[in-house]
Scaffold this active site. Sequence first.
Site, PDB file in Angstrom:
ATOM      1  CD1 TRP A  97      88.306 139.039  37.753  1.00 40.28           C
ATOM      2  CD2 TRP A  97      88.404 139.548  39.921  1.00 40.28           C
ATOM      3  NE1 TRP A  97      87.165 139.751  38.077  1.00 40.28           N
ATOM      4  CE2 TRP A  97      87.209 140.074  39.401  1.00 40.28           C
ATOM      5  CE3 TRP A  97      88.687 139.732  41.290  1.00 40.28           C
ATOM      6  CZ2 TRP A  97      86.295 140.782  40.177  1.00 40.28           C
ATOM      7  CZ3 TRP A  97      87.789 140.440  42.060  1.00 40.28           C
ATOM      8  CH2 TRP A  97      86.609 140.953  41.504  1.00 40.28           C
ATOM      9  CG  HIS A 118      82.876 140.814  33.935  1.00 36.88           C
ATOM     10  ND1 HIS A 118      84.025 140.615  33.204  1.00 36.88           N
ATOM     11  CD2 HIS A 118      82.120 141.701  33.221  1.00 36.88           C
ATOM     12  CE1 HIS A 118      83.969 141.340  32.091  1.00 36.88           C
ATOM     13  NE2 HIS A 118      82.835 142.006  32.090  1.00 36.88           N
ATOM     14  CD1 TRP A 119      87.340 143.492  38.146  1.00 36.36           C
ATOM     15  CD2 TRP A 119      86.035 145.077  39.032  1.00 36.36           C
ATOM     16  NE1 TRP A 119      87.564 143.506  39.505  1.00 36.36           N
ATOM     17  CE2 TRP A 119      86.780 144.472  40.075  1.00 36.36           C
ATOM     18  CE3 TRP A 119      85.141 146.102  39.356  1.00 36.36           C
ATOM     19  CZ2 TRP A 119      86.674 144.856  41.409  1.00 36.36           C
ATOM     20  CZ3 TRP A 119      85.029 146.490  40.686  1.00 36.36           C
ATOM     21  CH2 TRP A 119      85.784 145.877  41.693  1.00 36.36           C
ATOM     22  CG  ASP A 173      81.032 144.008  29.769  1.00 38.41           C
ATOM     23  OD1 ASP A 173      82.094 143.399  29.973  1.00 38.41           O
ATOM     24  OD2 ASP A 173      79.939 143.644  30.237  1.00 38.41           O
ATOM     25  CB  CYS A 233      87.238 141.928  33.436  1.00 36.88           C
ATOM     26  SG  CYS A 233      87.313 141.147  35.059  1.00 36.88           S
TER      27      CYS A 233
END
Length: 217
Positions: A28, A103-104, A120, A163
């Site tokens: 991530w 989460h991005w 998203d 993400c």
Amino acid sequence: MDTNNVILSYHESLLRKSDVELLKGPCWLNDTVISFYFEYLEINKFKSDPMLLFVPPQVTQCIKVSPSNEIGIFLDPLNSHNKDFIFFALNDNEQTECSGGSHWSLLVFSYPERAVYHYDSSRGSNQHQAYEFANKLFKFYGMIRHGNYNEPDCLQQTNGYDCGVHVLCNTENIANYALIKRRIEGCPTLDRHNVSSKRNEILDLIHILRRNSMNNK
């Protein structure tokens, strides 16, 4: 090599070995890597268009957790009122004391269209946070009654860690489109190859910038 060793100092960004290792995956991406690439886009790739603004994730987080009447503290120094398209990397972290989250997603404010677009790569994950963030922007820019919030279709991630890569790819893709069309509506979706090659592309970029920096010393 120590993970705290500095690999690249680039304007306001400082990349350490531990940050660069994240790009080698499967990991991530943290706010440091995203902030660096946002800065690169603004200073290098899109320097010819002063109407684009790429807000560092750390500033986005401050806006997200601050009352609506205080976000000018963060946006005014960026001269945001004179920008047409503003890019925010939105994180689901609710903590004010530390960075983090899981989460991005990407939120883009378009002044010409009086609209916010939320992209998203895990549809629905950041929807509530994005909507609340958009309302803060509409209020700040005087569009509370006529601002449009949009959730366009976008390429969906196929794992639990890309993400941030999707955010960077979407940002660059949309900025290129806005540069030509002067709008966000109608921007084509990403090709999956753009996402799969992005980590290596950024690693190569870091290598080039580091080599150039060392040659200039």
